[in-house]
Design a protein around this motif. Structure first.
Motif, PDB file in Angstrom:
ATOM      1  N   ALA A  15      39.531  38.825  31.099  1.00 35.37           N
ATOM      2  CA  ALA A  15      38.460  39.283  31.981  1.00 35.37           C
ATOM      3  C   ALA A  15      38.480  40.803  32.131  1.00 35.37           C
ATOM      4  O   ALA A  15      37.426  41.451  32.159  1.00 35.37           O
ATOM      5  N   ASP A  16      39.672  41.381  32.208  1.00 35.91           N
ATOM      6  CA  ASP A  16      39.787  42.837  32.301  1.00 35.91           C
ATOM      7  C   ASP A  16      39.337  43.503  31.001  1.00 35.91           C
ATOM      8  O   ASP A  16      38.707  44.562  31.019  1.00 35.91           O
ATOM      9  N   GLU A  17      39.683  42.889  29.882  1.00 32.88           N
ATOM     10  CA  GLU A  17      39.356  43.467  28.577  1.00 32.88           C
ATOM     11  C   GLU A  17      37.864  43.379  28.268  1.00 32.88           C
ATOM     12  O   GLU A  17      37.302  44.271  27.620  1.00 32.88           O
ATOM     13  N   LEU A  18      37.249  42.299  28.742  1.00 30.08           N
ATOM     14  CA  LEU A  18      35.834  42.053  28.451  1.00 30.08           C
ATOM     15  C   LEU A  18      35.086  41.790  29.761  1.00 30.08           C
ATOM     16  O   LEU A  18      34.675  40.664  30.049  1.00 30.08           O
ATOM     17  N   PRO A  19      34.877  42.830  30.572  1.00 27.19           N
ATOM     18  CA  PRO A  19      34.301  42.617  31.903  1.00 27.19           C
ATOM     19  C   PRO A  19      32.899  42.013  31.887  1.00 27.19           C
ATOM     20  O   PRO A  19      32.533  41.301  32.824  1.00 27.19           O
ATOM     21  N   ALA A  20      32.135  42.254  30.838  1.00 29.09           N
ATOM     22  CA  ALA A  20      30.783  41.682  30.783  1.00 29.09           C
ATOM     23  C   ALA A  20      30.818  40.161  30.659  1.00 29.09           C
ATOM     24  O   ALA A  20      29.853  39.483  31.029  1.00 29.09           O
ATOM     25  N   GLN A  21      31.931  39.627  30.148  1.00 29.88           N
ATOM     26  CA  GLN A  21      32.088  38.177  30.008  1.00 29.88           C
ATOM     27  C   GLN A  21      33.108  37.618  31.007  1.00 29.88           C
ATOM     28  O   GLN A  21      33.569  36.484  30.853  1.00 29.88           O
ATOM     29  N   ALA A  22      33.451  38.397  32.015  1.00 27.46           N
ATOM     30  CA  ALA A  22      34.553  38.012  32.907  1.00 27.46           C
ATOM     31  C   ALA A  22      34.375  36.626  33.502  1.00 27.46           C
ATOM     32  O   ALA A  22      35.360  35.874  33.648  1.00 27.46           O
ATOM     33  N   GLN A  23      33.147  36.252  33.837  1.00 23.86           N
ATOM     34  CA  GLN A  23      32.914  34.966  34.483  1.00 23.86           C
ATOM     35  C   GLN A  23      33.196  33.797  33.545  1.00 23.86           C
ATOM     36  O   GLN A  23      33.345  32.647  33.984  1.00 23.86           O
ATOM     37  N   ARG A  24      33.274  34.062  32.249  1.00 26.86           N
ATOM     38  CA  ARG A  24      33.529  32.992  31.279  1.00 26.86           C
ATOM     39  C   ARG A  24      35.006  32.647  31.158  1.00 26.86           C
ATOM     40  O   ARG A  24      35.348  31.585  30.631  1.00 26.86           O
ATOM     41  N   PHE A  25      35.863  33.542  31.623  1.00 29.16           N
ATOM     42  CA  PHE A  25      37.296  33.329  31.439  1.00 29.16           C
ATOM     43  C   PHE A  25      37.881  32.553  32.615  1.00 29.16           C
ATOM     44  O   PHE A  25      38.521  33.091  33.513  1.00 29.16           O
ATOM     45  N   ARG A  26      37.619  31.270  32.570  1.00 31.76           N
ATOM     46  CA  ARG A  26      38.085  30.322  33.582  1.00 31.76           C
ATOM     47  C   ARG A  26      38.869  29.224  32.879  1.00 31.76           C
ATOM     48  O   ARG A  26      38.775  29.089  31.653  1.00 31.76           O
ATOM     49  N   PRO A  27      39.641  28.416  33.607  1.00 31.84           N
ATOM     50  CA  PRO A  27      40.318  27.294  32.950  1.00 31.84           C
ATOM     51  C   PRO A  27      39.338  26.467  32.127  1.00 31.84           C
ATOM     52  O   PRO A  27      38.228  26.173  32.564  1.00 31.84           O
ATOM     53  N   GLY A  28      39.742  26.139  30.916  1.00 31.05           N
ATOM     54  CA  GLY A  28      38.879  25.420  29.993  1.00 31.05           C
ATOM     55  C   GLY A  28      38.100  26.324  29.064  1.00 31.05           C
ATOM     56  O   GLY A  28      37.433  25.839  28.147  1.00 31.05           O
ATOM     57  N   ALA A  29      38.181  27.632  29.260  1.00 30.10           N
ATOM     58  CA  ALA A  29      37.367  28.566  28.483  1.00 30.10           C
ATOM     59  C   ALA A  29      37.614  28.450  26.984  1.00 30.10           C
ATOM     60  O   ALA A  29      36.692  28.621  26.184  1.00 30.10           O
ATOM     61  N   PHE A  30      38.836  28.176  26.593  1.00 29.29           N
ATOM     62  CA  PHE A  30      39.183  28.169  25.182  1.00 29.29           C
ATOM     63  C   PHE A  30      39.163  26.761  24.569  1.00 29.29           C
ATOM     64  O   PHE A  30      39.687  26.553  23.479  1.00 29.29           O
ATOM     65  N   GLY A  31      38.562  25.828  25.280  1.00 23.34           N
ATOM     66  CA  GLY A  31      38.464  24.478  24.751  1.00 23.34           C
ATOM     67  C   GLY A  31      39.761  23.707  24.816  1.00 23.34           C
ATOM     68  O   GLY A  31      39.946  22.726  24.090  1.00 23.34           O
ATOM     69  N   GLU A  32      40.638  24.122  25.702  1.00 25.51           N
ATOM     70  CA  GLU A  32      41.946  23.478  25.793  1.00 25.51           C
ATOM     71  C   GLU A  32      41.857  22.126  26.483  1.00 25.51           C
ATOM     72  O   GLU A  32      41.044  21.908  27.362  1.00 25.51           O
TER      73      GLU A  32
END
Length: 228
Positions: free
Chosen positions: A72-89
């Protein structure tokens, strides 16, 4: 290490992803209660492309929740996407990351016994998932890839379960070290030869190490990463 916690359990079905409508099951939803874990993964879960996803060596995907704030810090424009489950885990992991997990580790989670088979090799679908053209490459270079478990003994897994280490046959081969070899120190012949000899290493990784040793070259990643 003492172990890790299963913070969430997630499964998903294939559906279109991106403008071209490529099928993917990366969008996994949180489930309550316990699910059966078998040789091909969690009950009710699906993989769209079984050539590159799923199968016994990629039965269950795990990702460390501690990575999400950094993304989220690295890609602030997409910060809301970095939640549990974001990577398809399938398993949202608390208390451990690739620095703490080794190839071949066996973990008891709930009543299932699972084994770390490999780290994730990110592909172009991550670019679509996050709307970042080089997201797959970023994940690869960062080492924050997540990892896969194969299921040794089927059983039930639920959120709230704790992963307990049962065996660590390759303590020198953390997932961080493996990732560094594959994507950074790519032609370290001594390490590649050692990796190729590891018992339980998936065939595709063994072939990769052997191909580098025989050719003296790194394989082409462009198609997998979705870059020209």
């Amino acid at each position: 290490m003492a172990g890790f916690d299963i913070l969430e359990l997630r499964i998903g079905r294939s559906k279109p992803l991106g403008a071209a409508g490529a099928l993917s099951a990366i969008d996994k939803h949180k489930v309550g209660g316990a699910l059966a874990a078998g040789p091909l993964g969690l009950d009710g879960d699906e993989q769209a492309d079984r050539k590159y996803h799923g199968g016994p060596d990629k039965a269950i995907h795990a990702y460390a929740v501690t990575h999400l704030p950094g993304w989220a810090d690295e890609l602030p424009a997409q910060a809301q996407r970095f939640r549990p489950g974001a990577f398809g885990e399938n398993l949202v992991i608390g208390g451990a990351s690739e620095a703490d997990i080794c190839l071949g580790d066996r973990w008891r989670i709930g009543s299932a016994l699972v084994e770390v088979s490999q780290g994730r090799q990110p592909c172009w679908k991550l670019n679509l998932r996050f709307d970042v053209t080089d997201m797959a490459r970023r994940v690869q270079e960062s080492g924050r890839t997540g990892w896969y478990f194969r299921v040794i003994e089927p059983g039930l897994i639920a959120a709230g379960d704790r992963g307990v280490l049962v065996a660590r046959p390759h303590p020198a081969w953390t997932l961080n070290r493996t990732s560094h070899l594959l994507y950074h120190d790519r032609m370290n012949r001594m390490a590649l030869a050692e990796l190729a000899r590891l018992p339980g290493l998936p065939d595709n990784w063994r072939r990769l190490a052997e191909a580098r040793l025989s050719s003296g070259r790194t394989e082409d990643w462009s198609r997998r990463l979705g870059v020209s």
